[in-house]
Scaffold this motif. Sequence first.
Motif, short mmCIF file in Angstrom:
data_model
loop_
_atom_site.label_atom_id
_atom_site.label_comp_id
_atom_site.label_asym_id
_atom_site.label_seq_id
_atom_site.Cartn_x
_atom_site.Cartn_y
_atom_site.Cartn_z
N HIS A 1 2.53 -3.37 -8.07
CA HIS A 1 1.95 -4.17 -6.98
C HIS A 1 0.94 -5.18 -7.52
CE1 HIS A 1 0.12 -5.08 -3.12
NE2 HIS A 1 -1.05 -4.81 -3.64
N ASP B 1 -1.50 -7.97 -5.80
CA ASP B 1 -2.01 -8.62 -4.61
C ASP B 1 -2.34 -10.07 -4.96
OD1 ASP B 1 -3.97 -9.45 -2.50
OD2 ASP B 1 -3.65 -7.38 -1.86
N SER C 1 1.36 2.72 -0.98
CA SER C 1 0.67 1.43 -1.00
C SER C 1 1.16 0.45 0.06
CB SER C 1 0.76 0.79 -2.38
OG SER C 1 2.09 0.46 -2.68
N GLU C 2 2.37 0.60 0.50
CA GLU C 2 2.92 -0.31 1.50
C GLU C 2 2.59 0.13 2.93
OE1 GLU C 2 4.24 -3.23 0.63
OE2 GLU C 2 3.82 -2.62 -1.42
N LYS D 1 -6.68 0.98 2.95
CA LYS D 1 -5.78 -0.01 2.34
C LYS D 1 -5.95 -0.04 0.83
CE LYS D 1 -4.47 -4.82 2.26
NZ LYS D 1 -4.74 -6.18 2.66
#
Length: 143
Positions: free
Chosen positions: A25, A27, A84-85, A93
């Motif tokens: 992931h 961001d 995480s999703e 979060k």
Amino acid sequence: MVTIDKGESSKISSISIGSIDYGTHVDKKDDLFTDLVILKKLNQGNSPIYLTISPLNHQHYAMKVFTFQNGQINPSYQSEIRASELVHEHVIKMHHFEQKRDFIVDKETQKVSIIMMEYAPFDDFSKSIARVKFDDKMIRTYF
């Protein structure tokens, strides 16, 4: 590289994250996590959690640290990033995670994985409900 220097006061002073080898992931706000300051340790446990602040946006984040086991990524880290999703107003979060970092504590280098999470300053839900006596109406309202 992540560096924590406890010094004589045993206060954790700062963290710097150099070149980043991201996990699954990434961001779009990753720059927020490149020059963090650690304010204090929030939780010891198997995976310690540190309160951090980003100098770029002055926001607090919780950084959970998973040490490698036998040179391998900690299974607890792999388990946690699967969520995480998950997006919900009542779920913490995960903003960013890294599978492999060098983490230096008191001049000893360790391989770790980290998860940068939303900081919840009012404790976790299980500790909060343990302090409250619920009547039937309140239980139906929240559960």
